[in-house]
Structures are given as structure tokens and as C-alpha cells.
Design a protein around this motif. Structure first.
Motif, mmCIF file in Angstrom:
data_model
loop_
_atom_site.group_PDB
_atom_site.id
_atom_site.type_symbol
_atom_site.label_atom_id
_atom_site.label_comp_id
_atom_site.label_asym_id
_atom_site.label_seq_id
_atom_site.Cartn_x
_atom_site.Cartn_y
_atom_site.Cartn_z
ATOM 1 N N ALA A 112 0.829 -1.204 0.000
ATOM 2 C CA ALA A 112 0.000 0.000 0.000
ATOM 3 C C ALA A 112 0.872 1.267 0.000
ATOM 4 O O ALA A 112 0.593 2.235 -0.724
ATOM 5 C CB ALA A 112 -0.916 0.002 1.223
ATOM 6 N N LEU A 113 1.939 1.246 0.796
ATOM 7 C CA LEU A 113 2.857 2.386 0.820
ATOM 8 C C LEU A 113 3.517 2.594 -0.545
ATOM 9 O O LEU A 113 3.650 3.734 -1.020
ATOM 10 C CB LEU A 113 3.942 2.162 1.882
ATOM 11 N N ALA A 114 3.930 1.494 -1.154
ATOM 12 C CA ALA A 114 4.600 1.577 -2.457
ATOM 13 C C ALA A 114 3.657 2.100 -3.533
ATOM 14 O O ALA A 114 4.056 2.896 -4.397
ATOM 15 C CB ALA A 114 5.148 0.202 -2.840
ATOM 16 N N GLU A 115 2.397 1.649 -3.499
ATOM 17 C CA GLU A 115 1.425 2.122 -4.476
ATOM 18 C C GLU A 115 1.185 3.626 -4.306
ATOM 19 O O GLU A 115 1.085 4.365 -5.290
ATOM 20 C CB GLU A 115 0.101 1.361 -4.301
ATOM 21 N N ALA A 116 1.120 4.038 -3.047
ATOM 22 C CA ALA A 116 0.900 5.470 -2.787
ATOM 23 C C ALA A 116 2.080 6.311 -3.261
ATOM 24 O O ALA A 116 1.907 7.455 -3.695
ATOM 25 C CB ALA A 116 0.655 5.693 -1.295
ATOM 26 N N SER A 117 3.284 5.770 -3.210
ATOM 27 C CA SER A 117 4.496 6.496 -3.615
ATOM 28 C C SER A 117 4.881 6.233 -5.062
ATOM 29 O O SER A 117 5.904 6.724 -5.534
ATOM 30 C CB SER A 117 5.664 6.099 -2.700
ATOM 31 N N ARG A 118 4.091 5.397 -5.740
ATOM 32 C CA ARG A 118 4.366 5.005 -7.125
ATOM 33 C C ARG A 118 5.752 4.366 -7.263
ATOM 34 O O ARG A 118 6.476 4.605 -8.219
ATOM 35 C CB ARG A 118 4.239 6.209 -8.061
ATOM 36 N N PRO A 121 8.903 -1.063 -8.252
ATOM 37 C CA PRO A 121 9.740 -2.188 -7.803
ATOM 38 C C PRO A 121 9.399 -2.653 -6.382
ATOM 39 O O PRO A 121 9.356 -3.851 -6.100
ATOM 40 C CB PRO A 121 11.157 -1.630 -7.896
ATOM 41 N N THR A 122 9.146 -1.691 -5.497
ATOM 42 C CA THR A 122 8.804 -2.045 -4.122
ATOM 43 C C THR A 122 7.450 -2.738 -4.077
ATOM 44 O O THR A 122 7.251 -3.709 -3.340
ATOM 45 C CB THR A 122 8.766 -0.791 -3.228
ATOM 46 N N SER A 123 6.514 -2.234 -4.875
ATOM 47 C CA SER A 123 5.182 -2.841 -4.942
ATOM 48 C C SER A 123 5.263 -4.286 -5.448
ATOM 49 O O SER A 123 4.591 -5.187 -4.935
ATOM 50 C CB SER A 123 4.276 -2.014 -5.849
ATOM 51 N N GLN A 124 6.088 -4.511 -6.469
ATOM 52 C CA GLN A 124 6.236 -5.857 -7.012
ATOM 53 C C GLN A 124 6.878 -6.802 -6.001
ATOM 54 O O GLN A 124 6.478 -7.963 -5.883
ATOM 55 C CB GLN A 124 7.069 -5.805 -8.295
ATOM 56 N N LEU A 125 7.864 -6.297 -5.270
ATOM 57 C CA LEU A 125 8.478 -7.105 -4.220
ATOM 58 C C LEU A 125 7.442 -7.455 -3.156
ATOM 59 O O LEU A 125 7.352 -8.615 -2.718
ATOM 60 C CB LEU A 125 9.633 -6.326 -3.577
ATOM 61 N N ALA A 126 6.658 -6.456 -2.735
ATOM 62 C CA ALA A 126 5.636 -6.697 -1.715
ATOM 63 C C ALA A 126 4.637 -7.748 -2.188
ATOM 64 O O ALA A 126 4.211 -8.610 -1.400
ATOM 65 C CB ALA A 126 4.916 -5.396 -1.378
ATOM 66 N N GLU A 127 4.289 -7.723 -3.452
ATOM 67 C CA GLU A 127 3.337 -8.699 -3.996
ATOM 68 C C GLU A 127 3.912 -10.109 -3.924
ATOM 69 O O GLU A 127 3.199 -11.067 -3.585
ATOM 70 C CB GLU A 127 2.992 -8.329 -5.441
ATOM 71 N N ARG A 128 5.187 -10.237 -4.245
ATOM 72 C CA ARG A 128 5.828 -11.568 -4.160
ATOM 73 C C ARG A 128 5.866 -12.056 -2.710
ATOM 74 O O ARG A 128 5.663 -13.247 -2.441
ATOM 75 C CB ARG A 128 7.244 -11.498 -4.738
#
Length: 321
Positions: A112-118, A121-128
Motif C-alpha cells: 500500500a505504501l509503495a502504491e501510494a508512492s508510485r 519495484p517495491t510494490s512488485q516485491l511486496a506482492e511476491r
């Protein structure tokens, strides 16, 4: 602020993942089958890869390299592994489940934090991470359900956990009951007064000595004595005590082949026995066969087939499938 929070969450995930690595390694020694052992080793390796990914993402975001968190994670795992030896195996597994839920929830927050900050790479890592921890939560939930059904679960209790959980194996003594089973059996039989002369013998718990037959029972060896104790209880009309002893015999693998739910079991090949095990629909029947198999022939293919069948039944009860 969001950027700093992401770095903080990555640091926490790094520490917890290091703990996860060490716990997975501890669990390898408790694996019931080679397949489970292999899976646990792969879990540890995957967790190590996640550790590396988290570290790289921390560096990409400008986080200072942290050499303390991994050490703290390893220490936390060591402490957990040490103290849980005084707990039943189900409590240790519940602790593992808490860790995995924390990892899953932190990864969800990180996404959620990564999505908010666009920060893609962090969002993809969080998903994994979310996917990995969801799978582990499901696996642990299944193992706990198996434990609730009485086994055979994917993991064995360590010797200390076995005693703490009320389960013992026969070592060095002619009679050895599961502690809780014996206490219940003694309580029921003692209610009949003069039917019991004494109810104490050396072992992790207590074993019943039934009236004048006690000396003969103890001299004939563990399996025979357990069987004789059950026979005496049934003859004296104490069905509850007899069933408790029968359950203890089943857990110790002390039933005779004729008492198993699969006809002519001792004469079946490994492949035939594995096929027969897969057809069992009763948890009690499955437990009788697996404990007997482990105590006598211990054929890996049969044990693995039983464990797989037991996991399927456990997942049905836990509502996973």
C-alpha cells in the motif's frame, strides 16, 4: 514520510525474514517424510532469496545497510527454537503461524505504501512476499489441523515436545503410556476401587497395574503388556479405560496387524499398502495405520501416502479446500 516508512517496513521485514530462515531450518529436523524435508529446505532457501531481495530494495531506496537486523533475526529464531522445546508442538506451530501472519501483514502494508508512492519495484516485491507468506500460512494451518486430528502431521514433535504434548514413545521401559491417556485411564479405573491394586510405574507419565495380573503384564514386554491391560479393562467392564489404553496402543504403533483397518496389511507390498492408505476416509483408521507402519516397516512411500491423505482430510476440516 511515506518513503521513510517504507524503509522502516523493509527493515522489519528483513529481520523477520531472517527469523523465518532459521525456523525453517529447525523444522527440517522435524520433517516426517523426505518430501516434507525437501519442502522445508526449499522454504529456507526461498526465505534467504527474499532476504537478498529485501536488502537490495532497501539499498535502492537509499536505506543504510543494516547488519544488525539479520543478527537479531537469527537470535530471535534461536530463542524461539530453545523455549518452544518446553511447549507442545502445536504451540510451537502457532508461534510459526503468528510470524507468518506478521510477515504477510507487513508486506501488505508495504504494498500500500509503495502504491501510494508510485514505487513499482517495491510494490512488485511486496506482492511476491504476500504470495509467499499466504502459501506458508495455508501450509501451517494444514499442519495444525493435522495435529488436531492426532497425526500423522507433516512435522514430528521433538522428544521434549512429545512429552510436553502428552505423547511418549517406548524407550527402555516395558510399559509406557502417553501421559494424558494414562492419567485418564487411571482415573477411570480407580473409580472402580478394588479393581486396581496400584497405578504407578516408572515412565514419563503413569501406567496402570491391574490387580493380580500386574506382574504378568509387566514381564511380557511393552506391546504385550499394553494389550493385556486393555483386555483386563474390557473383562472388568471398564470400556472407557479400555478405549484409552487402545488409543495409547495405536499412538505407539503397538496394535497387531489384525487390528488395522486394512486386511492382510503385513503381506501387502509398499505400493499396495500406499494405495490402500489413500482409500481410507476415517482419521482414526489412518492414524492406526501410520503409527503401525512407522513402528514396524517404516516404508517411506507408505508414510508419505498416509501423510498426503491426512493433509487432505485436515484441509477439509480447516476449510482450506
Amino acid at each position: 514520510m511515506t518513503h521513510a516508512t517504507m524503509i522502516g517496513q523493509l527493515r522489519s521485514l528483513l529481520q523477520l525474514t531472517q527469523t523465518e530462515v532459521q525456523i525453517a531450518r529447525i523444522r527440517v529436523a522435524q520433517a516426517r517424510t523426505d518430501a516434507v524435508r525437501k519442502e522445508l529446505r526449499e522454504n529456507a532457501e526461498n526465505a534467504e532469496r527474499r532476504t537478498a531481495e529485501i536488502t537490495r530494495e532497501l539499498q535502492r531506496l537509499g536505506g543504510v545497510a543494516d547488519v544488525v537486523s539479520p543478527l537479531v533475526g537469527r537470535v530471535a529464531a534461536f530463542v524461539k527454537g530453545t523455549f518452544e522445546q518446553a511447549e507442545p508442538v502445536d504451540e510451537a506451530l502457532l508461534g510459526d503461524l503468528v510470524l507468518e501472519h506478521q510477515l504477510h501483514d507487513r508486506a501488505t502494508y508495504l504494498k500500500a505504501l509503495a502504491e501510494a508512492s508510485r514505487e513499482k519495484p517495491t510494490s512488485q516485491l511486496a506482492e511476491r512476499l504476500i504470495t509467499a507468506h499466504s502459501a506458508t500460512v495455508e501450509w501451517l494451518t494444514t499442519v495444525l489441523a493435522e495435529e488436531a486430528l492426532g497425526g500423522p502431521s507433516a512435522l514430528r514433535a521433538t522428544p521434549v515436545q512429545a512429552v510436553a504434548g502428552g505423547v511418549t514413545r517406548a524407550v527402555n521401559y516395558p510399559v509406557r503410556f502417553a501421559r494424558d491417556q494414562v492419567n485418564r485411564a487411571l482415573g477411570r479405573v480407580q473409580d472402580t476401587g478394588d479393581q486396581v491394586r496400584t497405578g504407578v510405574t516408572q515412565v514419563a507419565g503413569k501406567a496402570a497395574q491391574f490387580s493380580e495380573n500386574a506382574r504378568d503384564v509387566l514381564l511380557t514386554g511393552r506391546d504385550a503388556s499394553l494389550q493385556r491391560a486393555e483386555q483386563v479393562a474390557r473383562r472388568q467392564g471398564d470400556t472407557a479405560a479400555a478405549e484409552s489404553v487402545h488409543e495409547a496402543r495405536a499412538r505407539l504403533g503397538s496394535l497387531s496387524a489384525s487390528e488395522l483397518p486394512i486386511p492382510d496389511y503385513d503381506n501387502l507390498s509398499a505400493s499396495a499398502a500406499a494405495s490402500a492408505v489413500k482409500e481410507l476416509t476415517s482419521v482414526d483408521d489412518l492414524n492406526k495405520v501410520i503409527h503401525y507402519e512407522e513402528a514396524h516397516k517404516n516404508r517411506h512411500s507408505v508414510v508419505s501416502a498416509a501423510q498426503t491423505r491426512h493433509a487432505a482430510l485436515a484441509q477439509e476440516i480447516a476449510g482450506i479446500r
